[in-house]
Design an enzyme around this catalytic site. Structure first.
Site, short mmCIF file in Angstrom:
data_model
loop_
_atom_site.label_atom_id
_atom_site.label_comp_id
_atom_site.label_asym_id
_atom_site.label_seq_id
_atom_site.Cartn_x
_atom_site.Cartn_y
_atom_site.Cartn_z
N GLU A 60 -27.05 33.79 11.24
CA GLU A 60 -27.77 32.92 11.19
C GLU A 60 -28.37 32.84 12.37
OE1 GLU A 60 -25.97 33.08 8.70
OE2 GLU A 60 -27.43 34.19 7.52
N HIS A 129 -28.26 30.14 -3.12
CA HIS A 129 -29.23 31.35 -2.77
C HIS A 129 -30.66 30.83 -2.92
CE1 HIS A 129 -25.45 33.95 -3.13
NE2 HIS A 129 -26.70 34.39 -2.76
#
Lengths: 325, 360
Positions: A60, A129
């Site tokens: 990321e 999540h």
């Protein structure tokens, strides 16, 4: 006009902008051939080619770092972070770098990127999540943070975000991806960033919400209506900067407010909304401004979501407390 | 197992052209540089040494702020930069002010960066560079992005970036070189291994015997070079640039060098963590001494020439600090105005508040 789910509206917005501006680049983990883990980028690589829509290594920080470099060559990146719980990996690239690009270069450079990322509970995802972390990025000067709740808003806000010449975090609630359809215009249209939307007019209390909580607030408003309470539902749509004018105007009319978020009480942006109201409209208030928020624990194990996530009943309860104060 | 490590390490033997006496020990590798180029390299190194001395003095007088000394690293910094072209994009770290200056940033702006003034970061039109990066490693992933951008635009140019030995332990370091490798992007990553990350010696960063071999993890070429040898540094960088613009991807270059001064001027005291012997050993390797001997042996350098460079550097510093002094002070409204293209509502409101304050 076409009936679209929010995810279709998002894909449509990306297609419009890929077509409209050759500098727009869409990239992230599995967004290419696979079309994204939620199909948000489905068909885009096929239509626009691998130079415009491409996969990245699984990292990321590298993804947003890549975007920080691409802006310096005049591109308009739309990177994706697969789930916003993974944003911690990229916090420097976002808050330490992209957000400060214009400032630190003394307005000689900018970072016109839109970081798309899903979040939100109610769909039994695994750990990290669903966490609502908009509060973190809302605290960073230099960013704008957008959270749509409808297909129509999602498309218009995403097009505006991509065209904005400063970095925008565009958070997509997973539960809203396919939960309903709505009429969405074909082609391009924009919705101004930083502007809230009154989703339901009312005169007794203002319910200020964003994300999935907008729909809970609308349901709560229906319940309150049955008891003769008229609730106005404001969808913030942009949580940084917040639309203080729309909020204050509504509160001056209703004299009561509840701010509703899915995030934990110590997180999110509700406290900021409350502070703005008390600074600007305290003499119009008939009751304290209450908050509906999740408990201050780590985001729950998936089987506990139902008892943990705030819902319309929590909103009804707080609204009544404000009415009966 | 050890055999395997040894095999890998043997691939990364230090590349050298000039020895400590200024003698060419690797004639075949000599880069194609004219006499004027050689003199220009020496000029830049001497100028930069003086700039460092003056910067330290100005910092002590309180006329400069944040400053990370560069003495000892002239060959590493300027030999690598000399291999670059104007169209190449520089992403420097906080110590890499000399490269930034030779890439086109006016000296007075470098001083403003040191003091903490936004004008110091406003790159003039056509100077392809970011201002010095404080977050160690961030420049590496960004360089991968700049390089991919150059590749997509079809430019015959590279992104080049620097970090130190400590920086090679960061996640962003690995991510950056790995991304550039995966996209075969035209990037040059220079690790200036000056032996210490503040007080921590390189042996405590990693068990790897070279930093150059970290390139293996990204599947890209890595090379270790004598960072006190300006010709060797120039040569490996020039080769890396050629590969990059020919579409052959990135290179990792490790320069073995040393900073004679402290880490920064903010209170670091190197006597706490390194010995006089170590310092003496590295002073014998001084890149200026070595290159001066080489040029003198070719009749290309004299004391007179060197003194001219020194005088010029001192004059430039004086003029630049004066110009920095004359720069208008920053106001909050300035800072607000450089946040966004269009101010959001909260800043619009704060802009009005500060306009009133500043008009009083």
């Amino acid at each position: 006009m076409a009936q679209m789910t929010m995810i279709q509206a998002i894909t449509d917005a990306l297609r419009v902008e890929l077509k409209n501006d050759e500098n727009v680049l869409v990239f992230g983990e599995d967004v290419g051939q696979n079309g994204g883990v939620f199909r948000a980028t489905e068909g885009l690589q096929e239509e626009f080619g691998e130079d415009r829509v491409f996969d990245t290594p699984l990292a990321e920080s590298g993804i947003i770092g890549l975007a920080n470099g691409l802006v310096l060559q005049g591109f308009r990146p739309v990177p994706e972070i697969q789930f916003f719980g993974f944003v911690y990996e990229a916090m420097d690239a976002i808050s330490g770098q992209a957000a400060r690009m214009r400032f630190r270069s003394g307005n000689t450079k900018s970072a016109p990127m839109t970081i798309r990322s899903p979040f939100g509970g109610g769909v039994h995802t695994p750990e990290l999540h669903a966490d609502s972390l908009e509060g973190l990025v809302a605290q960073q000067p230099g960013l704008k943070v957008v959270i749509p709740s409808t297909p129509y808003d999602a498309k218009g806000l995403l097009i505006s975000s991509i065209r904005d010449n400063d970095p925008v975090i565009f958070l997509e609630h997973m539960k809203l991806y396919r939960s309903f359809r709505e009429e969405v215009p074909e082609g391009e249209y924009t919705i101004e960033l930083g502007k809230a939307d009154i989703k339901r007019e009312g005169k007794d209390i203002s319910l200020i919400a964003y994300g999935a909580m907008v729909h809970s607030a609308l349901k709560a408003a229906e319940e309150l209506e049955k008891e003769g309470i008229s609730a106005e539902v404001i969808d913030l749509r942009t949580v940084s900067p917040i639309d203080v004018d729309t909020i204050v105007e509504s509160v001056k009319k209703t004299n009561r407010a509840v701010v509703i978020q899915e995030a934990q009480r110590q997180a999110g942006i509700a406290a900021n909304v409350v502070a703005e109201i008390q600074e600007r409209a305290i003499l119009h208030l008939e009751a304290p401004v209450y908050r509906v928020a999740a408990p201050d624990t780590v985001y729950p194990f998936s089987e506990a979501e139902e008892v943990w996530l705030p819902n319309y009943k929590d909103i009804v309860e707080k609204a009544k407390a404000a009415i009966n104060f | 197992m050890n055999n395997m490590l040894e095999k890998i390490e043997n691939q990364f033997e230090m590349f050298q052209i000039l020895n400590e006496e200024g003698k060419v020990i690797n004639e075949d590798a000599m880069p194609d540089l004219s006499d004027d180029d050689l003199k220009e390299l020496m000029t830049r190194m001497v100028y930069t040494r003086i700039l460092d001395q003056r910067s330290i003095a100005l910092n002590r007088q309180g006329r400069l702020g944040f400053y990370a000394p560069t003495a000892g690293q002239e060959a590493s910094m300027l030999g690598s930069h000399y291999a670059m072209e104007k169209e190449d994009f520089l992403l420097p770290a906080y110590r890499d002010i000399p490269q930034l200056i030779w890439h086109g940033l006016p000296l007075y702006q470098a001083f403003l960066f040191s003091r903490g003034h936004f004008h110091g970061n406003q790159m003039p039109e056509g100077v392809n560079a970011l201002s010095p990066q404080i977050i160690i490693g961030a420049q590496i992933t960004q360089a991968a992005g700049v390089a991919l951008g150059l590749k997509r635009r079809g430019e015959k140019a590279v992104a080049f970036t620097y970090t130190g030995d400590g920086g090679s332990s960061q996640g962003d370091f690995y991510e950056g070189i790995n991304f550039a490798g995966a996209y075969q992007a035209p990037a040059i990553f220079v690790v200036q291994n000056n032996q210490y990350a503040i007080s921590v010696p390189v042996e405590k960063q990693t068990a790897a015997r070279t930093i150059a071999q970290k390139a293996v993890a990204a599947g890209i070429p890595g090379v270790q070079v004598d960072g006190m040898d300006v010709l060797a540094v120039y040569k490996v960088t020039k080769d890396a640039r050629e590969r990059a613009v020919n579409g052959e991807g990135p290179t990792l270059i490790e320069t073995i060098t040393f900073r004679y001064g402290p880490h920064t001027m903010a209170g670091d005291d190197p006597t706490r963590y390194r010995t006089k012997d170590t310092e003496n050993e590295w002073e014998r390797k001084d890149p200026l001494v070595r290159f001066r001997k080489y040029l003198e042996s070719k009749g290309l350098w004299s004391e007179e020439e060197e003194n001219k460079v020194i005088e010029k550097a001192k004059e430039d510093v004086k003029a630049a600090i004066k110009k920095a002094d004359e720069t208008p002070k920053q106001k909050v409204t300035d800072l607000i105005s450089i946040m966004y293209e269009e101010l959001p509502s909260n800043l619009e409101e704060q802009m009005e508040e500060y306009k009133v304050k500043e008009s009083k």
